[in-house]
Design a protein around this motif. Structure first.
Motif, PDB file in Angstrom:
ATOM      1  N   GLN A 292      37.796-122.443  -1.693  1.00  0.00           N
ATOM      2  CA  GLN A 292      38.699-121.821  -0.737  1.00  0.00           C
ATOM      3  C   GLN A 292      39.908-121.272  -1.479  1.00  0.00           C
ATOM      4  OE1 GLN A 292      40.187-124.685   2.105  1.00  0.00           O
ATOM      5  NE2 GLN A 292      40.860-126.121   0.553  1.00  0.00           N
ATOM      6  N   PRO A 295      44.454-123.579   1.838  1.00  0.00           N
ATOM      7  CA  PRO A 295      44.058-124.935   2.260  1.00  0.00           C
ATOM      8  C   PRO A 295      43.768-125.033   3.743  1.00  0.00           C
ATOM      9  CG  PRO A 295      46.428-124.834   2.010  1.00  0.00           C
ATOM     10  CD  PRO A 295      45.905-123.488   1.580  1.00  0.00           C
ATOM     11  N   ILE A 296      42.797-124.242   4.206  1.00  0.00           N
ATOM     12  CA  ILE A 296      42.504-124.191   5.632  1.00  0.00           C
ATOM     13  C   ILE A 296      41.313-125.064   5.999  1.00  0.00           C
ATOM     14  CG2 ILE A 296      41.775-122.656   7.503  1.00  0.00           C
ATOM     15  CD1 ILE A 296      43.344-120.423   6.120  1.00  0.00           C
ATOM     16  N   ASN A 298      40.198-127.889   4.955  1.00  0.00           N
ATOM     17  CA  ASN A 298      40.468-129.320   5.138  1.00  0.00           C
ATOM     18  C   ASN A 298      41.327-129.602   6.355  1.00  0.00           C
ATOM     19  OD1 ASN A 298      40.489-129.191   1.667  1.00  0.00           O
ATOM     20  ND2 ASN A 298      39.006-130.439   2.776  1.00  0.00           N
ATOM     21  N   TRP A 299      41.988-128.587   6.892  1.00  0.00           N
ATOM     22  CA  TRP A 299      42.652-128.752   8.176  1.00  0.00           C
ATOM     23  C   TRP A 299      41.609-128.833   9.293  1.00  0.00           C
ATOM     24  CZ3 TRP A 299      46.738-124.230   7.650  1.00  0.00           C
ATOM     25  CH2 TRP A 299      47.631-124.553   6.614  1.00  0.00           C
ATOM     26  N   ILE A 300      40.527-128.050   9.119  1.00  0.00           N
ATOM     27  CA  ILE A 300      39.465-128.022  10.122  1.00  0.00           C
ATOM     28  C   ILE A 300      38.596-129.271  10.028  1.00  0.00           C
ATOM     29  CG2 ILE A 300      37.440-126.739  10.924  1.00  0.00           C
ATOM     30  CD1 ILE A 300      38.753-124.222   9.717  1.00  0.00           C
ATOM     31  N   ARG A 301      38.170-129.580   8.792  1.00  0.00           N
ATOM     32  CA  ARG A 301      37.330-130.740   8.541  1.00  0.00           C
ATOM     33  C   ARG A 301      37.765-131.397   7.229  1.00  0.00           C
ATOM     34  NH1 ARG A 301      36.353-131.076  12.913  1.00  0.00           N
ATOM     35  NH2 ARG A 301      34.410-130.969  14.093  1.00  0.00           N
ATOM     36  N   PRO A 302      38.531-132.467   7.290  1.00  0.00           N
ATOM     37  CA  PRO A 302      38.970-133.145   6.068  1.00  0.00           C
ATOM     38  C   PRO A 302      37.807-133.612   5.186  1.00  0.00           C
ATOM     39  CG  PRO A 302      40.197-133.948   7.972  1.00  0.00           C
ATOM     40  CD  PRO A 302      39.088-133.104   8.503  1.00  0.00           C
ATOM     41  N   THR A 306      36.468-129.617  -1.357  1.00  0.00           N
ATOM     42  CA  THR A 306      36.907-128.252  -1.647  1.00  0.00           C
ATOM     43  C   THR A 306      37.386-128.088  -3.087  1.00  0.00           C
ATOM     44  OG1 THR A 306      39.105-128.781  -0.780  1.00  0.00           O
ATOM     45  CG2 THR A 306      37.557-127.704   0.724  1.00  0.00           C
ATOM     46  N   TYR A 308      39.662-125.198  -5.317  1.00  0.00           N
ATOM     47  CA  TYR A 308      40.639-124.128  -5.087  1.00  0.00           C
ATOM     48  C   TYR A 308      40.354-122.958  -6.019  1.00  0.00           C
ATOM     49  CZ  TYR A 308      45.196-121.795  -4.779  1.00  0.00           C
ATOM     50  OH  TYR A 308      46.199-120.886  -4.613  1.00  0.00           O
TER      51      TYR A 308
END
Length: 346
Positions: A292, A295-296, A298-302, A306, A308
């Motif tokens: 990704q 950092p979006i 992990n906001w949706i599904r921790p 991921t 970077y």
């Protein structure tokens, strides 16, 4: 332009109603046009106090160089053209790249002009337009193919350019790339470390160079860590609904994977939706790895693992490369690759 109160008098009102020019700044500062021009170009023979005064007035007036005039005088446009795909942009990839390029161009004579295109259309069209119209001094392109006709056209034309991604046709040119081979290899390792052995890959389209890099890393990872591939009948260029349906179907099958590697952040949202539609639990029935650029995920599904990809850094690197190429730096000195960054403890 409204009078902002920094200058008084009717003459000030008069000149601010029109586009400010070097003559406007000269009038406001009491300096000659030549002195103003040289001050804005940071000429060494102009004093620091004079430069600051000229720049302050230029900022207050909203002065911008007239590109048509610059082109007539110098043969340059002071434009860097970014040819960028606009298809299903969800994760800020494009904006991060533009931000990075803009950071480098700030303080230079150059401006970025984004030329959008769809990957379903002829990718040569925007490049031909730029070359035919002479509308840029340099070009940045993405979605690079192994023997990319755009790269050959730009090289043959003498237009300074750089690419987001590498070619594989023996042509030396500037580029910045993300190490997708390392990403895919490390992604397999992350999954195997969690006990996963049957792994699917949502891969790039086969026409792009980084498809090969991704496949090599993935297959080497499977071999090195003792896992097997479960084929996934979709790639990241498919519509998101199609990716979701393909993942749901795969997860409902008897030979469902227990790990998935995704090659794009936007597509990962569809992969997650497919997993949930099949009634599977992320982090329990299956683990998911994705890269990704913001950092979006992990906001949706921790639970998503991921890596970077610093796309803003990529933008900065490519801006530096294309300016250096305009200045005559050899192409082989303008090539860079960045590694994936994993959170601590992953």
């Amino acid at each position: 332009m409204e009078n902002n109160g920094n200058f008084g008098g009717a003459a000030s009102d008069s000149v601010q109603r029109e586009r400010p020019t070097l003559k406007t700044i000269a009038f406001m500062t009491g300096l000659g046009v030549t002195t103003v021009s040289r001050a804005l170009k940071d000429a060494p023979d102009i004093g620091a106090e004079t430069k600051e005064r000229v720049r302050m007035v230029a900022r207050q007036l909203g002065y911008q160089p007239n590109r048509a005039g610059v082109r007539l005088r110098t043969g340059k446009t002071n434009v860097i053209a970014l040819v960028l795909s606009i298809d299903e942009e969800l994760m800020g990839f494009s904006s991060q790249m533009v931000f990075g390029i803009s950071e480098v161009l700030t303080g230079t004579p150059y401006h970025i002009v984004v030329t959008p295109h769809s990957h379903s259309k002829d990718p040569m069209l925007p490049v031909r337009y730029i070359l035919d119209t002479g509308s840029a001094d340099g070009v940045i392109i993405s979605r690079v193919e192994p023997d990319d006709p755009r790269v050959r056209l730009l090289a043959d034309s003498g237009m300074p350019f750089t690419t987001h991604g590498r070619t594989d046709a023996g042509l030396v040119h500037p580029y910045h790339d993300f190490d997708n081979e390392a990403y895919a290899h490390q992604a397999v390792q992350k999954l195997v470390n969690r006990g996963r052995k049957r792994i699917a890959l949502l891969q790039p389209p086969s026409k792009l160079t980084y498809y090969t890099h991704t496949r090599i890393g993935f297959q080497t990872g499977l071999h090195d860590y003792g896992a097997e591939e479960v084929p996934l009948r979709a790639n990241i260029d498919a519509p998101l609904a199609e990716i979701r349906d393909a993942v749901e179907q795969l997860m409902r099958s008897p030979g469902a994977p227990d790990g998935i590697v995704s090659s794009a952040g936007s597509a990962t949202i569809a992969v997650n939706a497919g997993i949930e539609a099949a009634g599977k639990r992320l982090g329990h029935d299956v683990d998911l790895v994705s890269k990704q650029s913001a950092p979006i995920l992990n906001w949706i599904r921790p639970e998503i693992i991921t890596a970077y990809e610093d796309v803003r850094h990529a933008g900065r690197e490519m801006a530096k490369q294309v300016i250096a190429r305009i200045d005559g730096v050899d192409a082989e000195l303008l090539q860079s690759i960045t590694k994936p960054e994993w959170p601590d403890g992953v």
